[in-house]
Every structure is written in structure tokens, then in C-alpha cells.
Design a protein around this motif. Structure first.
Motif, mmCIF file in Angstrom:
data_model
loop_
_atom_site.group_PDB
_atom_site.id
_atom_site.type_symbol
_atom_site.label_atom_id
_atom_site.label_comp_id
_atom_site.label_asym_id
_atom_site.label_seq_id
_atom_site.Cartn_x
_atom_site.Cartn_y
_atom_site.Cartn_z
ATOM 1 N N TYR A 167 26.001 -49.917 0.809
ATOM 2 C CA TYR A 167 25.847 -48.422 1.093
ATOM 3 C C TYR A 167 25.200 -47.658 0.078
ATOM 4 O O TYR A 167 25.764 -47.736 -0.989
ATOM 5 C CB TYR A 167 26.761 -47.713 1.478
ATOM 6 C CG TYR A 167 26.631 -46.252 2.193
ATOM 7 C CD1 TYR A 167 26.157 -46.081 3.583
ATOM 8 C CD2 TYR A 167 26.654 -45.223 1.646
ATOM 9 C CE1 TYR A 167 25.914 -45.108 4.199
ATOM 10 C CE2 TYR A 167 26.022 -43.981 2.018
ATOM 11 C CZ TYR A 167 25.781 -43.785 3.516
ATOM 12 O OH TYR A 167 25.565 -42.679 4.137
ATOM 13 N N ASN A 168 23.993 -47.209 0.310
ATOM 14 C CA ASN A 168 23.259 -46.192 -0.824
ATOM 15 C C ASN A 168 23.633 -44.821 -0.886
ATOM 16 O O ASN A 168 23.096 -44.201 0.021
ATOM 17 C CB ASN A 168 22.026 -46.413 -0.870
ATOM 18 C CG ASN A 168 20.910 -45.994 -1.791
ATOM 19 O OD1 ASN A 168 21.530 -45.257 -2.691
ATOM 20 N ND2 ASN A 168 19.689 -46.024 -1.961
ATOM 21 N N PHE A 169 24.524 -44.275 -1.524
ATOM 22 C CA PHE A 169 24.970 -42.877 -1.458
ATOM 23 C C PHE A 169 24.004 -42.224 -2.095
ATOM 24 O O PHE A 169 24.046 -40.987 -1.782
ATOM 25 C CB PHE A 169 26.175 -42.732 -2.410
ATOM 26 C CG PHE A 169 27.327 -43.391 -1.828
ATOM 27 C CD1 PHE A 169 28.185 -42.847 -0.930
ATOM 28 C CD2 PHE A 169 27.694 -44.821 -2.237
ATOM 29 C CE1 PHE A 169 29.254 -43.660 -0.345
ATOM 30 C CE2 PHE A 169 28.727 -45.518 -1.725
ATOM 31 C CZ PHE A 169 29.700 -44.721 -0.835
ATOM 32 N N ASN A 170 22.766 -42.454 -2.712
ATOM 33 C CA ASN A 170 21.932 -41.823 -3.432
ATOM 34 C C ASN A 170 20.754 -41.486 -2.362
ATOM 35 O O ASN A 170 19.590 -41.025 -2.866
ATOM 36 C CB ASN A 170 21.293 -42.199 -4.857
ATOM 37 C CG ASN A 170 22.475 -42.004 -5.731
ATOM 38 O OD1 ASN A 170 23.161 -41.046 -5.829
ATOM 39 N ND2 ASN A 170 22.606 -43.159 -6.474
ATOM 40 N N GLU A 171 20.601 -42.316 -1.038
ATOM 41 C CA GLU A 171 19.622 -42.165 -0.413
ATOM 42 C C GLU A 171 19.218 -40.715 0.347
ATOM 43 O O GLU A 171 20.283 -40.080 0.616
ATOM 44 C CB GLU A 171 19.627 -43.074 0.899
ATOM 45 C CG GLU A 171 18.500 -43.420 1.589
ATOM 46 C CD GLU A 171 18.732 -44.481 2.417
ATOM 47 O OE1 GLU A 171 17.980 -44.259 3.716
ATOM 48 O OE2 GLU A 171 19.072 -45.707 2.495
ATOM 49 N N PRO A 172 17.954 -40.198 0.100
ATOM 50 C CA PRO A 172 17.771 -38.815 0.527
ATOM 51 C C PRO A 172 18.078 -38.665 1.746
ATOM 52 O O PRO A 172 17.778 -39.490 2.762
ATOM 53 C CB PRO A 172 16.068 -38.559 0.142
ATOM 54 C CG PRO A 172 16.031 -39.592 -0.780
ATOM 55 C CD PRO A 172 16.813 -40.737 -0.697
ATOM 56 N N GLY A 173 18.700 -37.557 2.400
ATOM 57 C CA GLY A 173 18.760 -37.354 3.720
ATOM 58 C C GLY A 173 19.955 -37.998 4.333
ATOM 59 O O GLY A 173 20.404 -37.832 5.629
ATOM 60 N N LYS A 174 20.802 -38.620 3.535
ATOM 61 C CA LYS A 174 21.980 -39.129 4.165
ATOM 62 C C LYS A 174 23.277 -38.535 3.485
ATOM 63 O O LYS A 174 23.351 -38.313 2.194
ATOM 64 C CB LYS A 174 22.178 -40.754 3.684
ATOM 65 C CG LYS A 174 21.356 -41.448 4.686
ATOM 66 C CD LYS A 174 21.925 -42.993 4.622
ATOM 67 C CE LYS A 174 21.286 -43.833 5.578
ATOM 68 N NZ LYS A 174 21.549 -45.064 5.470
ATOM 69 N N ALA A 175 23.991 -37.952 4.516
ATOM 70 C CA ALA A 175 25.277 -37.061 3.693
ATOM 71 C C ALA A 175 26.445 -37.947 4.349
ATOM 72 O O ALA A 175 26.651 -38.452 5.280
ATOM 73 C CB ALA A 175 25.355 -35.711 4.495
ATOM 74 N N VAL A 176 27.463 -38.253 3.236
ATOM 75 C CA VAL A 176 28.540 -38.963 3.670
ATOM 76 C C VAL A 176 29.641 -38.024 4.087
ATOM 77 O O VAL A 176 30.043 -37.222 3.039
ATOM 78 C CB VAL A 176 28.953 -39.954 2.694
ATOM 79 C CG1 VAL A 176 30.266 -40.860 3.045
ATOM 80 C CG2 VAL A 176 27.737 -41.063 2.512
ATOM 81 N N SER A 177 30.257 -37.896 5.155
ATOM 82 C CA SER A 177 31.278 -36.922 5.443
ATOM 83 C C SER A 177 32.753 -37.779 5.202
ATOM 84 O O SER A 177 33.812 -37.200 4.898
ATOM 85 C CB SER A 177 31.305 -36.348 6.951
ATOM 86 O OG SER A 177 31.142 -37.319 7.991
ATOM 87 N N LEU A 178 32.683 -38.924 5.881
ATOM 88 C CA LEU A 178 33.958 -39.823 5.679
ATOM 89 C C LEU A 178 33.657 -41.394 5.522
ATOM 90 O O LEU A 178 32.663 -41.848 6.003
ATOM 91 C CB LEU A 178 34.617 -39.721 7.177
ATOM 92 C CG LEU A 178 35.897 -40.562 7.190
ATOM 93 C CD1 LEU A 178 36.879 -40.259 6.525
ATOM 94 C CD2 LEU A 178 36.267 -40.448 8.531
ATOM 95 N N LEU A 179 34.118 -41.841 4.606
ATOM 96 C CA LEU A 179 34.005 -43.315 4.052
ATOM 97 C C LEU A 179 35.084 -44.213 4.372
ATOM 98 O O LEU A 179 36.172 -43.697 3.813
ATOM 99 C CB LEU A 179 33.386 -43.427 3.007
ATOM 100 C CG LEU A 179 33.146 -44.808 2.423
ATOM 101 C CD1 LEU A 179 32.006 -45.435 3.076
ATOM 102 C CD2 LEU A 179 32.693 -44.738 0.934
#
Length: 122
Positions: free
Chosen positions: A66-78
């Protein structure tokens, strides 16, 4: 016979340790980046820097690429599945001090190797 050593660089509730699982390498296991292993995938495949050993180290990616730095992607729960109990269920064990030092220095390259003192140094 050589071995495959799966390395989990950190575990939930035990971030100071690394967990490893060693299996015999019969040649039937495909080891390449992204290959599924247990609940995760392989991040890196590294040949043993000691050329006498044919062991292979597979560093496990608990985030499954999983790319945490990808623009437009927000992670609310992992969903993290690398608890110590889960690792033990899959046959991983805590690396001892010698193994930990080797993994940190030679495989993950997190620590600089200790310089050997010679007779000329005081």
C-alpha cells in the motif's frame, strides 16, 4: 541445502524485535516482490551476503504494498495483521541478538557495521 528466511522487521506490541521463519528451500517457492506469503506479501528478496551460504532472505511487507503517499488517498483505518500472536501462529519466532544484529546490518542495512579494532588502534 539452503533455506528461505522470512523476516518481519517489526511487530505490533514488540517493535524492538524482528521475527523470522526459516524453511528449507526445495526450489518450489516463488520468491519475488509482491508474492503473497501468509497474510502479507514480499517486499524484498535478498541473497545472503555470506557467499558460502545459499540462504535467501525474504523481507515481508505487512502493508501489502500500500502506497501511503499516493495523492488523493486517505487512510482512515488500516487492518494490521502482524501481531506477535499472529506471527507465532504462522511459525515465526523472535530473532536472537546475533540474528538481529546481522539482519539490521547486512540485510536491512539499518545499522553501520562495527569497525574492527586492529593492534595499531588503542
Amino acid at each position: 541445502m539452503s533455506s528461505i528466511i522470512y523476516v518481519v522487521p517489526w511487530a505490533i506490541c514488540d517493535t524492538e524485535s524482528m521475527y523470522i521463519k526459516k524453511i528449507d528451500n526445495d526450489g518450489s517457492v516463488v520468491l519475488e516482490k509482491g508474492t503473497p506469503v501468509d497474510d502479507w506479501c514480499i517486499r524484498d528478496v535478498i541473497n545472503n551476503p555470506d557467499r558460502r551460504s545459499k540462504d535467501i532472505y525474504a523481507v515481508v511487507d505487512v502493508y501489502n504494498g500500500y502506497n501511503f503517499n499516493e495523492p488523493g488517498k486517505a487512510v482512515s483505518l488500516l487492518n494490521i495483521t502482524n501481531s506477535v500472536n499472529r506471527l507465532k501462529e504462522y511459525g515465526y519466532r523472535k530473532a536472537d541478538e546475533k540474528e538481529l544484529a546481522f539482519l539490521r546490518q547486512k540485510i536491512l542495512k539499518l545499522d553501520k557495521p562495527e569497525k574492527r579494532k586492529t593492534a595499531n588502534h588503542k
